[in-house]
Design an enzyme around this catalytic site. Structure first.
Site, short mmCIF file in Angstrom:
data_model
loop_
_atom_site.label_atom_id
_atom_site.label_comp_id
_atom_site.label_asym_id
_atom_site.label_seq_id
_atom_site.Cartn_x
_atom_site.Cartn_y
_atom_site.Cartn_z
N ALA A 187 0.84 -1.20 0.00
CA ALA A 187 0.00 0.00 0.00
C ALA A 187 0.87 1.24 0.00
O ALA A 187 2.09 1.16 0.13
CB ALA A 187 -0.93 -0.01 1.22
N GLN A 188 0.22 2.40 -0.16
CA GLN A 188 0.93 3.67 -0.03
C GLN A 188 0.10 4.63 0.80
O GLN A 188 -1.11 4.45 0.98
CB GLN A 188 1.25 4.27 -1.40
CG GLN A 188 0.09 4.76 -2.21
CD GLN A 188 0.52 5.26 -3.59
OE1 GLN A 188 1.54 4.83 -4.14
NE2 GLN A 188 -0.24 6.16 -4.18
N ASP B 165 6.63 -5.25 13.26
CA ASP B 165 7.37 -4.56 12.19
C ASP B 165 7.90 -3.23 12.73
O ASP B 165 7.70 -2.18 12.13
CB ASP B 165 6.45 -4.35 10.99
CG ASP B 165 7.22 -4.05 9.71
OD1 ASP B 165 8.43 -4.35 9.67
OD2 ASP B 165 6.62 -3.53 8.76
#
Length: 520
Positions: A134-135, A287
């Site tokens: 995604a962005q 993450d």
């Protein structure tokens, strides 16, 4: 062989070409391969680019696209699979991909909400960050109380691309385990399955929103940590809207110091926050690299991008706490015994021998600063020992292993002299006293009594089912087991498919031989 096998082979050939072209095959030590393998590597390197310079795994994975970028990042945390040299190179692989056009993002938003995007947002800027899945855009919500938000939009077509690539990875893992039985200890099929599940969750942005919400609730009393609030009215499967964070990325230590924040205190917060979430809650951000961590104006830590999360059950948390505490207190026999109690080391090995091996890992790192410890040497020794004692890869701990390595790297970037053990000790000791002390034992007994009561309630049903199964087995043993017509037909079809693929394979060989004969 199933119908998809030829397509997987074609995809794997493309992967092999990219690895060879970018010089990644130079990382393979051909001396350990059989003669045919050495010859294959030699031939493949003939297509290597002259300016590749060798060790081109990062370039190869970037060339192959988002799925392999994600896979490369995953392998960077698994030196037990790929070796320290390869893991060290892959650690430089960043999840930074070229952005897709803003117009495509607007179409995704409108398709997700079935209305014009201007009804939801007053403005949407150009992408500020782009990753493999995604962005992110900075935007403002529509309405009287307009707020600045971070808008995350899924890449168009990313699901199909990942699904095809992950199927090919699973196919290759099955082939490796089939033809190289020694590799089964590494459980490559399970490792790929773990990656696939993680990616599947990451591609549903509603689940990321739920993870942010859960992590926020768990951390509501944490003084130095928080996550952005979720805007649920502007969140769907392919679109996530959260509070915009005005902060300094932990990837910029100079800016952190210039703003007057204490990097040493931040390093301690990073380590202790992760351990608190893993041990206390059993739910942690998996993450936690610098790009996903910010320091706000008050000096608190803010985590974003909760697409990858890890969970630990009580058994795994107890195992983690006792291992860490055993290393901190240098009680290596206890560390070894915990491995045996958890079933991680086969019982035919000696606890004393395993404790001796663990001492070889623990003693060199005590009373040393973090910058004096060679993590590469430490991990190499650890994986040699796990192989020596037949330890199998624990897929449920993969996320934990990965995150611990990343978190320590982030903390050391802020404080190169960080003492990992002293920083971890208060959190680990507190959890052990709370959960393995008198109060914890009472709570554990209460949980056991409750589970026993539940089991007692279903005993009559289980007894009836057992009686039915026993009668069926007795009847089968006396009169023989019968297969339904559908089962017989299915077996015949499977055998027919196998014969067809065998015939196709034979004819392919015949054609190749004919071509060779014609050319000669």
């Amino acid at each position: 062989m199933n119908l998809s096998a030829p397509f997987h082979l074609v995809r794997l050939m493309r992967v092999g070409f990219a690895l060879a072209r970018e010089g990644a095959l130079s990382l393979i030590d051909a001396s350990f391969l059989p003669p045919a393998g050495r010859a294959l590597i030699k031939v493949a390197r003939l297509i290597e680019r002259r300016d590749a310079g060798g060790a081109g795994l990062v370039a190869a994975f970037m060339r192959l696209g988002p799925s392999y970028v994600k896979f490369g990042q995953f392998l960077a945390t698994r030196p037990d699979l790929v070796g320290m040299n390869v893991a060290r190179e892959l650690s430089a692989l960043q999840d930074r991909m070229p952005p897709f056009p803003r117009d495509q993002a607007l179409k995704t938003i409108e398709a997700s909400f079935a209305r014009p995007w201007t009804e939801l947002f007053s403005e949407i800027g150009e992408p500020v960050a782009a990753a493999s899945i995604a962005q992110v855009h900075q935007a403002r919500t529509a309405g009287v109380e307009s707020e600045s938000v971070a808008l995350k939009v899924l890449r168009p077509g990313v699901r199909g691309r990942f699904r095809a690539d992950l199927d090919a990875m699973a196919f290759s893992a099955r082939l490796i385990e089939r033809w190289a039985p020694a590799s089964r200890r590494l459980r490559l099929v399970d490792v790929v399955a773990t990656l696939a599940r993680s990616v599947e969750v990451e591609m549903d942005l509603r689940l990321e929103a739920a993870a942010l919400s859960e992590l926020g609730e768990n951390a509501r009393d944490d003084r130095q940590f928080r996550v952005p609030a979720v805007d649920w009215t502007r969140t769907e499967r392919d679109v996530l809207t959260i509070e915009w964070i005005d902060g300094i990325s932990l990837s910029d230590p100079a800016a952190i110091e210039k703003a007057g924040h204490d990097p040493i205190a931040l390093a301690r917060t990073v380590i202790q926050t992760f351990l608190n979430h893993a041990l206390r809650d059993g739910f942690f951000h998996a993450d936690m690299h610098q790009g996903n961590l910010f320091v706000d104006r008050e000096g608190g830590l803010v985590a974003v991008d909760c697409g990858i999360m890890g969970r630990l059950g009580l058994k795994e948390r107890r195992f983690l706490a006792e291992i860490l505490f055993g290393f901190i207190t240098r009680d290596y026999v206890r560390v070894a015994q915990v491995h045996f109690d958890a079933g991680y080391v086969p019982s035919h090995h000696s606890v004393g021998d395993f404790a001796q091996a663990i001492r070889a890992i623990g003693e060199p790192i005590h009373d040393k600063r973090a910058d004096e410890i060679s993590m590469a040497s430490l991990l190499t020794l650890l994986f040699e020992i796990t192989a020596l004692f037949d330890m199998r890869t624990r897929t449920e701990l993969v996320m934990l292993q990965k995150t611990m390595v990343v978190v320590e790297g982030v903390a050391r970037s802020l404080d190169p002299h960080l003492d990992m053990w002293r920083t971890a000790e208060p959190v680990v000791r507190s959890w052990i006293e709370r959960n393995l002390g008198p109060i914890g034992l009472i709570e554990q007994a209460a949980r056991g009594a409750k589970e026993a009561g539940s089991a007692f309630g279903v005993l009559p049903s289980l007894a009836r089912r057992a009686e039915t199964v026993a009668d069926a087995l007795h009847e089968g043993a006396r009169n023989g087991f019968r297969l339904s017509p559908e089962s017989l037909a299915a077996i015949g079809q499977a055998e027919g498919r196998g014969n067809r693929w065998l015939a196709i394979g034979v004819w392919a060989i015949v054609v190749l031989l004919a071509i060779i004969a014609f050319r000669t």
